[in-house]
Design a protein around this motif. Structure first.
Motif, PDB file in Angstrom:
ATOM      1  N   ASP A  41       0.866  -1.180   0.000  1.00 13.47           N
ATOM      2  CA  ASP A  41       0.000   0.000   0.000  1.00 13.47           C
ATOM      3  C   ASP A  41       0.900   1.226   0.000  1.00 13.47           C
ATOM      4  OD1 ASP A  41      -1.804   2.078   0.433  1.00 13.47           O
ATOM      5  OD2 ASP A  41      -3.103   0.854   1.696  1.00 13.47           O
ATOM      6  N   GLY A  42       0.888   1.968  -1.111  1.00 10.37           N
ATOM      7  CA  GLY A  42       1.781   3.103  -1.257  1.00 10.37           C
ATOM      8  C   GLY A  42       1.564   4.203  -0.243  1.00 10.37           C
ATOM      9  N   GLU A  43       0.389   4.235   0.375  1.00 13.07           N
ATOM     10  CA  GLU A  43       0.101   5.277   1.358  1.00 13.07           C
ATOM     11  C   GLU A  43       0.565   4.903   2.754  1.00 13.07           C
ATOM     12  OE1 GLU A  43      -4.001   6.263   1.170  1.00 13.07           O
ATOM     13  OE2 GLU A  43      -3.913   7.017  -0.887  1.00 13.07           O
ATOM     14  N   GLN A  44       0.897   3.635   2.957  1.00 14.23           N
ATOM     15  CA  GLN A  44       1.360   3.178   4.259  1.00 14.23           C
ATOM     16  C   GLN A  44       2.886   3.239   4.320  1.00 14.23           C
ATOM     17  OE1 GLN A  44      -0.663   2.364   6.800  1.00 14.23           O
ATOM     18  NE2 GLN A  44      -2.475   2.753   5.526  1.00 14.23           N
ATOM     19  N   LYS A  45       3.405   3.761   5.403  1.00 13.53           N
ATOM     20  CA  LYS A  45       4.857   3.855   5.548  1.00 13.53           C
ATOM     21  C   LYS A  45       5.484   2.500   5.835  1.00 13.53           C
ATOM     22  CE  LYS A  45       4.911   8.669   7.133  1.00 13.53           C
ATOM     23  NZ  LYS A  45       5.322   9.613   8.197  1.00 13.53           N
ATOM     24  N   LYS A  46       4.758   1.636   6.530  1.00 24.20           N
ATOM     25  CA  LYS A  46       5.275   0.321   6.876  1.00 24.20           C
ATOM     26  C   LYS A  46       4.523  -0.740   6.075  1.00 24.20           C
ATOM     27  CE  LYS A  46       6.326  -2.661  10.835  1.00 24.20           C
ATOM     28  NZ  LYS A  46       6.214  -2.823  12.304  1.00 24.20           N
ATOM     29  N   GLN A  47       5.280  -1.543   5.314  1.00 22.80           N
ATOM     30  CA  GLN A  47       4.660  -2.548   4.458  1.00 22.80           C
ATOM     31  C   GLN A  47       4.627  -3.918   5.136  1.00 22.80           C
ATOM     32  OE1 GLN A  47       3.130  -1.588   1.870  1.00 22.80           O
ATOM     33  NE2 GLN A  47       3.992   0.474   1.707  1.00 22.80           N
ATOM     34  N   VAL A  48       3.740  -4.765   4.636  1.00 26.96           N
ATOM     35  CA  VAL A  48       3.578  -6.118   5.171  1.00 26.96           C
ATOM     36  C   VAL A  48       4.826  -6.950   4.856  1.00 26.96           C
ATOM     37  CG1 VAL A  48       2.236  -8.240   4.979  1.00 26.96           C
ATOM     38  CG2 VAL A  48       1.073  -6.029   4.956  1.00 26.96           C
ATOM     39  N   PRO A  49       5.418  -7.664   5.813  1.00 29.62           N
ATOM     40  CA  PRO A  49       6.537  -8.567   5.511  1.00 29.62           C
ATOM     41  C   PRO A  49       6.117  -9.627   4.497  1.00 29.62           C
ATOM     42  CG  PRO A  49       6.311  -8.234   7.882  1.00 29.62           C
ATOM     43  CD  PRO A  49       5.089  -7.649   7.254  1.00 29.62           C
ATOM     44  N   MET A  50       6.959  -9.874   3.513  1.00 23.74           N
ATOM     45  CA  MET A  50       6.569 -10.753   2.416  1.00 23.74           C
ATOM     46  C   MET A  50       6.888 -12.223   2.638  1.00 23.74           C
ATOM     47  SD  MET A  50       4.851  -9.346   0.048  1.00 23.74           S
ATOM     48  CE  MET A  50       5.031 -10.569  -1.248  1.00 23.74           C
ATOM     49  N   LEU A  51       7.735 -12.559   3.611  1.00 23.20           N
ATOM     50  CA  LEU A  51       8.146 -13.953   3.774  1.00 23.20           C
ATOM     51  C   LEU A  51       6.963 -14.922   3.887  1.00 23.20           C
ATOM     52  CD1 LEU A  51      10.436 -15.974   4.010  1.00 23.20           C
ATOM     53  CD2 LEU A  51      10.489 -15.569   6.470  1.00 23.20           C
ATOM     54  N   PRO A  52       5.917 -14.630   4.687  1.00 23.32           N
ATOM     55  CA  PRO A  52       4.784 -15.570   4.747  1.00 23.32           C
ATOM     56  C   PRO A  52       4.057 -15.718   3.413  1.00 23.32           C
ATOM     57  CG  PRO A  52       4.728 -14.033   6.597  1.00 23.32           C
ATOM     58  CD  PRO A  52       5.735 -13.512   5.625  1.00 23.32           C
ATOM     59  N   TYR A  53       4.140 -14.686   2.554  1.00 16.71           N
ATOM     60  CA  TYR A  53       3.423 -14.731   1.284  1.00 16.71           C
ATOM     61  C   TYR A  53       4.257 -15.314   0.150  1.00 16.71           C
ATOM     62  CZ  TYR A  53      -0.124 -11.978   3.588  1.00 16.71           C
ATOM     63  OH  TYR A  53      -1.102 -11.565   4.453  1.00 16.71           O
ATOM     64  N   ARG A  54       5.567 -15.467   0.364  1.00 17.38           N
ATOM     65  CA  ARG A  54       6.397 -16.115  -0.649  1.00 17.38           C
ATOM     66  C   ARG A  54       5.959 -17.571  -0.850  1.00 17.38           C
ATOM     67  NH1 ARG A  54       7.875 -11.835  -3.049  1.00 17.38           N
ATOM     68  NH2 ARG A  54       9.335 -10.482  -1.967  1.00 17.38           N
ATOM     69  N   LYS A  55       5.411 -18.154   0.196  1.00 16.63           N
ATOM     70  CA  LYS A  55       4.946 -19.533   0.091  1.00 16.63           C
ATOM     71  C   LYS A  55       3.712 -19.637  -0.798  1.00 16.63           C
ATOM     72  CE  LYS A  55       3.675 -23.499   2.965  1.00 16.63           C
ATOM     73  NZ  LYS A  55       3.483 -23.995   4.339  1.00 16.63           N
ATOM     74  N   ARG A  56       2.925 -18.568  -0.859  1.00 19.50           N
ATOM     75  CA  ARG A  56       1.668 -18.596  -1.617  1.00 19.50           C
ATOM     76  C   ARG A  56       1.786 -17.948  -2.990  1.00 19.50           C
ATOM     77  NH1 ARG A  56      -3.377 -16.637   1.604  1.00 19.50           N
ATOM     78  NH2 ARG A  56      -4.321 -17.786  -0.134  1.00 19.50           N
TER      79      ARG A  56
END
Length: 331
Positions: free
Chosen positions: A82-97
């Motif tokens: 989300d470009g408006e959020q300064k802190k992004q979701v960590p991607m490691l859990p989503y690399r599996k999906r």
């Protein structure tokens, strides 16, 4: 009929690459500019366009292999960017999906690792419970799924043909049992006779495992075969998006019409009767794209309005989206 579940939603995604244009001045290559679409669970969305139009960058930006410049990417209800959020979701859990099959199989496989190590690398990160014989059995199972055998696990990538190397890349992507795979021109580097084998295998895997694909290619005839819906990109922007059959039978955007007119037909009489749409000039630079509609410099139907303001991305038929001033004037 049940409503389709949206697995991936992309909203106004942009990806710019900074470049130096002078000693102190910095410019930006606008690789992806304001792209929006959604992908439903279990379907294949094809993305077509000329080389350099931003197809591969779009796929990598969705997976955040290239960090987007702005916009929003929502995967299974969670905003992974989300470009408006300064802190992004960590991607490691989503690399599996979320996985990717790269365009050049020889360049995407580490020549110092065996096939077993390449395919099993993701398992060591996402499935640390698999050890010893269970780990080796899983690797052998993946190799057999893509048409290889357990003996290949101890060989190195250079010992395989291009088609076999791409099968190794597909096995690597399947290792963590993903839901969504970006197929980044997975057959463009392969011989024509091998292309059909890989495409058929991808279709079989989708049917057996319920996979969802973003299939990127520059050959619209291949995309038409494998995709449920097709999006057409030009110079970083999406210009048309529709169901595969409707887009190929009733294209609305002049650029889509030109792409389809270049596809050879198996019937010589139909080929001679086919009206070709010839585009003049070269694709403009994404460093300094044209004002207004980016296609107006090559469009045979361009008007003065096309060079002045950008067309609106609009749904002209159910599920058929186009950005073109010519259609706006016909409303």
């Amino acid at each position: 009929m049940d409503e389709k579940k949206t697995l991936l939603k992309v909203e106004h995604l942009r990806k710019y690459f900074p470049v130096k244009s002078g000693m102190f001045k910095k410019d930006y290559i606008q690789a992806v500019e304001d792209v929006s679409f959604r992908i439903y669970q279990g379907e294949t969305l094809g993305i077509v366009g000329e080389s350099g139009c931003g197809k591969s960058t779009l796929g990598r930006a969705i997976l955040r292999l290239h960090e987007p410049t702005s916009g929003r990417v929502v995967f299974d209800g969670v905003a992974i960017y989300d470009g408006e959020q300064k802190k992004q979701v960590p991607m490691l859990p989503y690399r599996k999906r979320m996985q990717i099959i790269f365009q050049d199989p020889s360049a995407s496989l580490d020549p110092r690792m065996t096939v077993g190590e390449i395919v099993g690398e993701a398992l060591t990160v996402h499935r640390p419970d698999l050890k010893g014989q269970a780990y080796r059995d899983r690797i052998n199972e993946l190799l057999e799924t893509v048409g290889l055998n357990s003996e290949h696990a101890n060989r190195f990538p250079h010992e395989f043909s291009g088609g076999q190397q791409q099968r190794i890349g597909i096995a690597r992507a399947l290792a963590v049992e993903p839901d969504f795979i970006v197929c980044d021109e997975p057959i463009s580097a392969l011989d024509v006779s091998i292309q059909s084998q890989v495409v058929n295998m991808l279709e079989d895997l989708q049917r057996d495992k319920g996979l969802t694909y973003l299939f990127i290619a520059h050959d619209i005839s291949v995309v038409r075969h494998i995709s449920n819906r097709i999006g057409v990109m030009y110079l970083g922007q999406m210009v048309e998006l529709s169901e595969s059959y409707e887009l190929c039978s009733q294209p609305l955007h002049p650029y889509t019409q030109s792409l389809l007119s270049a596809v050879p037909l198996p019937d010589p009489e139909k080929t001679r009767a086919q009206q070709r749409v010839i585009l003049e000039g070269d694709v403009p630079s994404p460093l300094h794209p044209p004002t207004g509609c980016r296609f107006h410099t090559r469009c045979p139907a361009a008007t003065e309005k096309c060079s002045q303001c950008a067309p609106t991305w609009k749904e002209y038929r159910p599920g058929h989206f186009v950005a073109c001033h010519r259609l706006e004037e016909g409303d």
